[in-house]
Design an enzyme around this catalytic site. Structure first.
Site, PDB file in Angstrom:
ATOM      1  N   ASP A 119      -0.838   3.831  -7.554  1.00 28.62           N
ATOM      2  CA  ASP A 119      -0.252   2.285  -7.334  1.00 28.62           C
ATOM      3  C   ASP A 119       0.877   2.503  -5.780  1.00 28.62           C
ATOM      4  O   ASP A 119       1.358   3.089  -5.718  1.00 28.62           O
ATOM      5  CB  ASP A 119       0.123   1.689  -7.996  1.00 28.62           C
ATOM      6  N   HIS A 175       0.132  10.583  -8.863  1.00 30.77           N
ATOM      7  CA  HIS A 175      -1.237  11.799 -10.277  1.00 30.77           C
ATOM      8  C   HIS A 175      -1.473  12.315  -9.499  1.00 30.77           C
ATOM      9  O   HIS A 175      -1.195  12.098  -7.604  1.00 30.77           O
ATOM     10  CB  HIS A 175      -1.994  10.743 -10.473  1.00 30.77           C
ATOM     11  N   SER A 262      10.069   3.990  -2.980  1.00 31.30           N
ATOM     12  CA  SER A 262       9.488   5.214  -3.720  1.00 31.30           C
ATOM     13  C   SER A 262       8.441   5.054  -2.052  1.00 31.30           C
ATOM     14  O   SER A 262       8.329   4.601  -1.901  1.00 31.30           O
ATOM     15  CB  SER A 262      10.162   5.843  -4.044  1.00 31.30           C
TER      16      SER A 262
END
Length: 300
Positions: A119, A175, A262
């Site tokens: 996301d 992911h 980040s």
């Protein structure tokens, strides 16, 4: 041009709604002062926040304590976070909430495409050999310096790239973008500058100076792939949960960040992929795209 036009507000293209939205940035006033100011106090602020690991350690320590739970409910409300997407659990600290796990059904995985690895707010570059692909306000970003290895960088110099920026309200696990096998994981020590566009407009080279992890992997369809996982202010902890030598399905967890903002940069070799024009056009217009992990990045 790299990133976006020099505006005070951070504009995003919301992929789900097709609308331009403004990002609500925590401490934006402070970031503007520190990263755009030329005063002695602004310069000292940049040096203190980036080079002082103690500062990030204190933030991490505070957010892992039980008393930090009081920040969770106001944070959810302020940023309109839909908690129905996440596994139900009792959070022992704000950091436990920050590294929350998603329900699998909340992030469907596109079957016939590379997917967004996390996301966040994304930029898409089809050809890194294009002039000024890494250029902003007179600064150029070296792929070799970003990776810290000229030989490894040469594999991707004519390839494509996804830049994924995770702001504090975002789900902070990342992911696998494709089915892949992990070959090597390595650490490049560094500073902890902010990766907010407010900072990057002025100092794009922070991406080559921040602490980062390199995850080298191979895919039968897409060849060599490299993820550069970058820490930032208050993010001393980059966690890689995937194991060297193991194979993973697209959408399986690769790792996560502890408290703070980040970034994840994903690199593909030349001619291995072509991102949807709808995505690359927004990047050319200097606008990041807000989208969720699992979203298809290639046209059907």
């Amino acid at each position: 041009m790299f990133f976006m036009k020099d505006k005070k507000d951070i504009q995003l293209f919301d992929y789900a709604t097709g609308k331009i939205i403004a990002e609500k940035t925590p401490l934006s006033g402070c970031l503007h002062f520190i990263y755009t100011g030329d005063s002695i106090s602004a310069s000292l602020g940049r040096k203190f926040l980036s080079g002082n690991a103690f500062c990030s350690s204190i933030a991490g320590f505070w957010m892992k304590r039980a008393w930090s739970r009081k920040y969770i409910a106001p944070f959810i409300k302020n940023h309109n976070i839909d908690m129905k997407d996440f596994k139900e659990t009792k959070y022992g600290s704000f950091n436990d909430f920050f590294i929350r796990e998603i329900k699998p059904e909340a992030r469907p995985i596109a079957e016939k495409s590379i997917i967004a690895p996390c996301d966040g707010k994304h930029l898409f570059f089809d050809d890194l050999s294009e002039k000024n692909a890494f250029y902003v306000k007179g600064q150029t970003l070296s792929l070799a310096k970003l990776i810290g290895d000229e030989t490894l960088a040469s594999l991707y110099k004519n390839g494509s790239m996804i830049i994924s920026r995770l702001a504090p309200p975002d789900y902070h696990r990342y992911h696998f973008p494709v089915d892949a096998t992990v070959n090597k994981v390595s650490l490049i020590p560094g500073a902890l500058f902010s990766v907010s566009p407010i900072a990057l407009r002025q100092m794009v080279n922070v991406l080559t100076e921040n602490k980062r992890m390199l995850v080298e992997m191979t895919s039968k369809k897409y060849g060599n792939i490299l993820q550069v996982v970058i820490g930032a202010t208050a993010v001393g902890a980059i966690h890689i949960t995937a194991k060297k030598g193991c194979s993973y399905k697209k959408g399986e967890e690769l790792g996560y960040f502890s408290f703070g903002g980040s970034m994840v940069i994903t690199l593909f070799q030349n001619n291995r992929t072509s991102f949807s024009k709808a995505l690359t056009d927004q990047t050319k217009n200097h606008i990041e795209i807000q989208m969720n992990m699992g979203t298809a990045l290639e046209d059907a």
